[in-house]
Structure formats: C-alpha cells, structure tokens
Design a protein around this motif. Sequence first.
Motif, PDB file in Angstrom:
ATOM      1  N   GLY A  78      -8.820  12.600  -8.382  1.00  0.00           N
ATOM      2  CA  GLY A  78      -9.262  11.280  -7.944  1.00  0.00           C
ATOM      3  C   GLY A  78      -8.117  10.412  -7.458  1.00  0.00           C
ATOM      4  O   GLY A  78      -8.271   9.617  -6.526  1.00  0.00           O
ATOM      5  N   VAL A  79      -6.942  10.576  -8.083  1.00  0.00           N
ATOM      6  CA  VAL A  79      -5.755   9.840  -7.637  1.00  0.00           C
ATOM      7  C   VAL A  79      -5.416  10.203  -6.192  1.00  0.00           C
ATOM      8  O   VAL A  79      -4.982   9.359  -5.398  1.00  0.00           O
ATOM      9  N   TRP A 105      -8.776  13.343 -13.293  1.00  0.00           N
ATOM     10  CA  TRP A 105      -8.339  12.073 -12.722  1.00  0.00           C
ATOM     11  C   TRP A 105      -7.262  12.260 -11.654  1.00  0.00           C
ATOM     12  O   TRP A 105      -7.155  11.468 -10.719  1.00  0.00           O
ATOM     13  N   LEU A 139       1.062   6.869  -6.826  1.00  0.00           N
ATOM     14  CA  LEU A 139      -0.107   7.727  -7.031  1.00  0.00           C
ATOM     15  C   LEU A 139       0.222   9.193  -6.772  1.00  0.00           C
ATOM     16  O   LEU A 139      -0.211  10.081  -7.521  1.00  0.00           O
ATOM     17  N   ILE A 152      -7.119   6.442   0.415  1.00  0.00           N
ATOM     18  CA  ILE A 152      -7.696   5.133   0.729  1.00  0.00           C
ATOM     19  C   ILE A 152      -6.599   4.120   1.023  1.00  0.00           C
ATOM     20  O   ILE A 152      -6.677   3.353   1.999  1.00  0.00           O
ATOM     21  N   PHE A 153      -5.563   4.107   0.213  1.00  0.00           N
ATOM     22  CA  PHE A 153      -4.466   3.164   0.449  1.00  0.00           C
ATOM     23  C   PHE A 153      -3.708   3.495   1.738  1.00  0.00           C
ATOM     24  O   PHE A 153      -3.253   2.584   2.441  1.00  0.00           O
ATOM     25  N   CYS A 172       0.838  -1.203   0.000  1.00  0.00           N
ATOM     26  CA  CYS A 172       0.000   0.000   0.000  1.00  0.00           C
ATOM     27  C   CYS A 172       0.872   1.252   0.000  1.00  0.00           C
ATOM     28  O   CYS A 172       0.570   2.226  -0.710  1.00  0.00           O
ATOM     29  N   TRP A 181      -7.541  10.948  -3.817  1.00  0.00           N
ATOM     30  CA  TRP A 181      -8.437  10.172  -2.957  1.00  0.00           C
ATOM     31  C   TRP A 181      -8.034   8.701  -2.934  1.00  0.00           C
ATOM     32  O   TRP A 181      -8.154   8.030  -1.901  1.00  0.00           O
ATOM     33  N   GLY A 182      -7.550   8.210  -4.066  1.00  0.00           N
ATOM     34  CA  GLY A 182      -7.056   6.834  -4.078  1.00  0.00           C
ATOM     35  C   GLY A 182      -5.885   6.657  -3.128  1.00  0.00           C
ATOM     36  O   GLY A 182      -5.792   5.668  -2.395  1.00  0.00           O
ATOM     37  N   ALA A 183      -4.973   7.643  -3.117  1.00  0.00           N
ATOM     38  CA  ALA A 183      -3.841   7.590  -2.197  1.00  0.00           C
ATOM     39  C   ALA A 183      -4.311   7.605  -0.752  1.00  0.00           C
ATOM     40  O   ALA A 183      -3.773   6.888   0.103  1.00  0.00           O
TER      41      ALA A 183
END
Length: 205
Positions: free
Chosen positions: A164-165, A161, A31, A171-172, A24, A167-169
Amino acid sequence: MATPQTTIETVTITRPLKVIAFICGLIVIILMIMGLASTDWLMAAGWRQGLFLHCIEEGAPQPLPFNMQEPVGCYPSRDAGYIRAAAGLCIITLLADLVATVLTGLGLRTKEHHTKYKYYRLAVVAMAIALVAIIMALVIYPVCFAAELNLGNRTIWEFGWAYGVGWGAAIFLFGGIVLLMCDKESEEIYYKERKIVHHENDSRA
C-alpha cells in the motif's frame, strides 16, 4: 531643499505549488525507503514476503509456501524474477524521485527565471520516470504472484502495508507532477514593482 529620488523595488513572491511539489518528493523518498526495507508486501499464515527478504514466523503451518524448508527466521528473497524486477523498479523510483526532489529544490532556490524553469522541467521528467517505474512494480508483483499461487500452500494471502505504501508513493508522485506542470509562469512567480521616493536634504554651508 529636499531632492526627491525615485527608485523601483522588485519584490519576488514564490507561489506555494512548487513548494508542495517539493514536499511530495520528500514524502515519496520516505515511503520508498519504508517499502524497500519492509517484509510486509505479501503475507499469509506464518509467512511474510518483501522485496529483499522473506520471513518465517514461529508456529507457521506446514508445509511452508513455495516448498521452503528453512526454520524460523528471515532469509534473502526467493529467486523469482518478478520479485527482483519489482525491487529494481522500486530502486529506480527512489533514485529518480531523489533527483526530481533535488531539482525542484534547486528551482525554488535559484533567482534566475530561465534556470528555474529548466530545473522544473527536468524534475517533471524525473518524477514521470519514477511514477512509471513504481506503477510497473505494483502491477508486476501481484500479477506474477498469481501465476505461482498454486505453490503457496495457503488458502488466504494478503497484500501488506508495504504494498500500500507503494501506491501511496505513486499518488504523491502524480500530485508532484501535476503541481510542477500546471503552475505556469504567471502563477509560479509574481513580480511586484513599487516606487519608493527618498527625500534627501541638501547640505548647507
């Protein structure tokens, strides 16, 4: 005659949760580099805005957003406080996660029990700092942009995007923290002892 000798062998088995937390951390690094390098955080017709650059596309409708007068091309980001703040927080996220990932890797590598958990505790702190920083950046960016929306000269704006990346970071990062915290001593490492009997033949004259 055979003389039996008994030895105890300790087998150490590393549980996968810490390995997943390490992965992660690596994903977050990738990201965040993508997000920092991209200009697709905020987009409108003929306009792309990132943390360090904004780009004007060919055929962009006039007037340009924020009263810009530049021709087609990419230029350093506008002197807006929220853009600089978001960029700084994202850099903090990247650096803190890099430290956390290294600490997690050291924890996986070391065989010393107490040192291992010391690395893990420090990794949790570093990942928590990274998580707080990225969430602050992701909140500050749209909220402050909304305050200057009347200068945008566009009716439709979209978050790209790269946002959004981010937010992905986040989450991880949250997943990595949970994995590092919930995997207690009995879960993380398993000691298995087994007896091995060796038979050695006495030498005869």
